[in-house]
Design an enzyme around this catalytic site. Structure first.
Site, PDB file in Angstrom:
ATOM      1  N   ASP A  11       0.809  -1.225   0.000  1.00 46.04           N
ATOM      2  CA  ASP A  11       0.000   0.000   0.000  1.00 46.04           C
ATOM      3  C   ASP A  11       0.849   1.285   0.000  1.00 46.04           C
ATOM      4  OD1 ASP A  11      -2.037  -1.831   0.259  1.00 46.04           O
ATOM      5  OD2 ASP A  11      -2.350  -1.462   2.397  1.00 46.04           O
ATOM      6  N   GLY A  18      -4.742  -1.221  -1.878  1.00 52.92           N
ATOM      7  CA  GLY A  18      -4.125  -0.001  -1.351  1.00 52.92           C
ATOM      8  C   GLY A  18      -4.810   0.513  -0.100  1.00 52.92           C
ATOM      9  N   GLU A  29      -9.407   0.284  -4.297  1.00 54.81           N
ATOM     10  CA  GLU A  29     -10.480  -0.404  -3.563  1.00 54.81           C
ATOM     11  C   GLU A  29     -11.138   0.500  -2.508  1.00 54.81           C
ATOM     12  OE1 GLU A  29      -8.634  -3.742  -1.552  1.00 54.81           O
ATOM     13  OE2 GLU A  29      -7.321  -2.439  -0.371  1.00 54.81           O
ATOM     14  N   ARG A  77     -17.160  -3.498 -17.553  1.00 55.92           N
ATOM     15  CA  ARG A  77     -16.859  -4.702 -16.763  1.00 55.92           C
ATOM     16  C   ARG A  77     -15.664  -4.413 -15.856  1.00 55.92           C
ATOM     17  NH1 ARG A  77     -18.945  -8.749 -20.428  1.00 55.92           N
ATOM     18  NH2 ARG A  77     -17.853 -10.436 -19.379  1.00 55.92           N
ATOM     19  N   HIS A  97      -5.364 -10.298  -4.584  1.00 55.75           N
ATOM     20  CA  HIS A  97      -4.104 -10.772  -4.001  1.00 55.75           C
ATOM     21  C   HIS A  97      -3.028 -11.080  -5.030  1.00 55.75           C
ATOM     22  CE1 HIS A  97      -7.013 -11.253  -0.741  1.00 55.75           C
ATOM     23  NE2 HIS A  97      -5.992 -10.947   0.021  1.00 55.75           N
TER      24      HIS A  97
HETATM   25  O1  F6P Z   1      -2.413  -3.945   3.386  1.00 55.11           O
HETATM   26  C1  F6P Z   1      -2.198  -4.753   2.281  1.00 55.11           C
HETATM   27  C2  F6P Z   1      -3.510  -5.217   1.698  1.00 55.11           C
HETATM   28  O2  F6P Z   1      -3.218  -6.028   0.573  1.00 55.11           O
HETATM   29  C3  F6P Z   1      -4.494  -4.100   1.326  1.00 55.11           C
HETATM   30  O3  F6P Z   1      -4.163  -3.471   0.119  1.00 55.11           O
HETATM   31  C4  F6P Z   1      -5.778  -4.861   1.304  1.00 55.11           C
HETATM   32  O4  F6P Z   1      -6.899  -4.028   1.543  1.00 55.11           O
HETATM   33  C5  F6P Z   1      -5.616  -5.838   2.430  1.00 55.11           C
HETATM   34  O5  F6P Z   1      -4.219  -5.999   2.629  1.00 55.11           O
HETATM   35  C6  F6P Z   1      -6.224  -7.181   2.163  1.00 55.11           C
HETATM   36  O6  F6P Z   1      -6.061  -7.954   3.291  1.00 55.11           O
HETATM   37  P1  F6P Z   1      -6.325  -9.514   3.349  1.00 55.11           P
HETATM   38  O7  F6P Z   1      -5.221 -10.201   2.610  1.00 55.11           O
HETATM   39  O8  F6P Z   1      -6.308  -9.837   4.796  1.00 55.11           O
HETATM   40  O9  F6P Z   1      -7.631  -9.744   2.691  1.00 55.11           O
END
Ligand code: F6P
Length: 341
Positions: A127, A170, A221, A265, A271
């Site tokens: 992030d 992010g 997001e 779309r 991840h």
């Molecule tokens: O902080 C890193 C991050 O990938 C964020 O960008 C995202 O909102 C969050 O972690 C997602 O977390 P998790 O892997 O626990 O779903």
């Protein structure tokens, strides 16, 4: 010294490069011993360890993820959590900790430091939202993954005359969206720091079709429409009180279709942005952070975080890393606006 090492929070490419550098310099130059704690703060809390030495850290530089495992465990949310950590460290003869993490992991490290645990922090997160460091490792890799996705989406968007939305991670900072959107030539970039107008987005979409190119929208997001609140699919909170983000991209696609009649779309990168091998930039940054972290520990400079200021690695008070979120300066966002539409 016997030094414990842990990686906490969301993983990111470069964690293994830090671990390798810490151990390599710590053993070869200073003669220290290491203990790997598994799964973030869960490791010292429950006494879960893994051997960490020259052999176990060979060949890991290009590997994504973390050989130690990670978790979002918050010891301050567990009964007698801090006491348990202190007891386990004493039982295992561990003098100090190197905690590699983001806002949450380093927030715990800061509180433990105030309670007498000797700790050094290393800033990680895709992030890039940690304060008092110009960059965190993991960010560059995430941006490059997003840019590759955007490049690919351009060609399919044009074939089908579709609007394609790319939702990137992010959390509440727009760094990944801003950098990947600029590098990927997005029609517009929507970030949490600047609430967006759906009407304006639709204007940009229409104007991009006029130039015979299909629009690509990069949305963070955590981006928020001016017309309402943050939109998420899932309202559950983690141990640090964070809501699970994602869903705004699909919501925006619905709005664009309804208002312009054009097919829209969404691709949620999710991840994928955190997985796989780190870029060369992240490998070098993570390695330098590791080398400086073990030197800070060797010198007993507790309660510090290693940080990137310009091209130099410096030490800053750990508490400053989490005292506020490093978000995108609206002036920087303004620079990108010339390309919108
Ligand atoms: O902080 C890193 C991050 O990938 C964020 O960008 C995202 O909102 C969050 O972690 C997602 O977390 P998790 O892997 O626990 O779903």
């Amino acid at each position: 010294m016997r030094i414990g090492v842990l990686t906490g929070g969301g993983d990111c490419p470069g964690l293994n490069a830090v671990i390798r550098a810490v151990v390599r310099k710590g053993v070869k130059e200073y003669g220290h011993e290491f203990v790997g704690f598994r799964d973030g703060w869960k490791g010292p809390l429950e006494g879960l360890t893994k051997p960490l030495n020259l052999e176990t850290t060979r060949g890991i530089l290009p590997r994504g993820g973390t050989i130690l495992g990670s978790s979002r465990t918050n010891p301050f949310k567990i009964e007698n959590g801090v006491e348990k950590i202190k007891e386990n460290l004493a039982k295992m003869d561990i003098d100090a900790l190197i905690a590699i993490g983001g806002e949450d992991t380093l927030g715990v490290a800061t509180k433990l430091d105030a309670l007498g645990v000797k700790v050094i922090g290393v800033p990680k997160t895709i992030d890039n939202d940690l304060n008092n460091t110009d960059y965190t490792f993991g960010f560059d890799t995430a941006v490059n993954i997003a840019v590759e996705a955007i490049d690919r989406l351009h060609t399919t968007a044009e074939s089908h005359h579709r609007t394609l939305i790319v939702e990137v991670m992010g959390r509440h900072a727009g760094w990944i969206a801003l950098h990947s959107g600029l590098a990927g030539g997005a029609t517009c970039i929507l970030i949490p720091e600047v609430p967006f107008s759906v009407e304006k987005v639709c204007e940009w979409v229409e104007s991009r079709y006029k130039s015979s190119f299909a629009p690509i929208i990069v949305i963070a997001e955590g981006a928020v429409p001016q017309e309402g609140d943050m939109i998420t699919k899932d309202q559950t909170l983690d141990a640090f009180g964070h809501v699970k983000l994602s869903g705004i991209g699909d919501w925006l696609a619905g709005q664009i279709e309804a208002k312009t009649g054009k097919e829209a779309r969404t691709s949620v990168l999710g991840h994928i942005q955190r997985g796989g091998t780190p870029t060369a930039f992240d490998r070098v940054l993570a390695t330098r952070f590791g080398l400086h972290a073990i030197t800070a520990a060797h010198e007993g400079d507790w309660g510090k975080m290693v940080a990137l200021h310009g091209t130099n690695i410096v030490r800053v008070p750990l508490a400053t890393a989490t005292e506020k979120l490093k978000t995108v300066d609206p002036a920087l966002y303004k620079e990108a606006e010339i390309f919108f539409g």
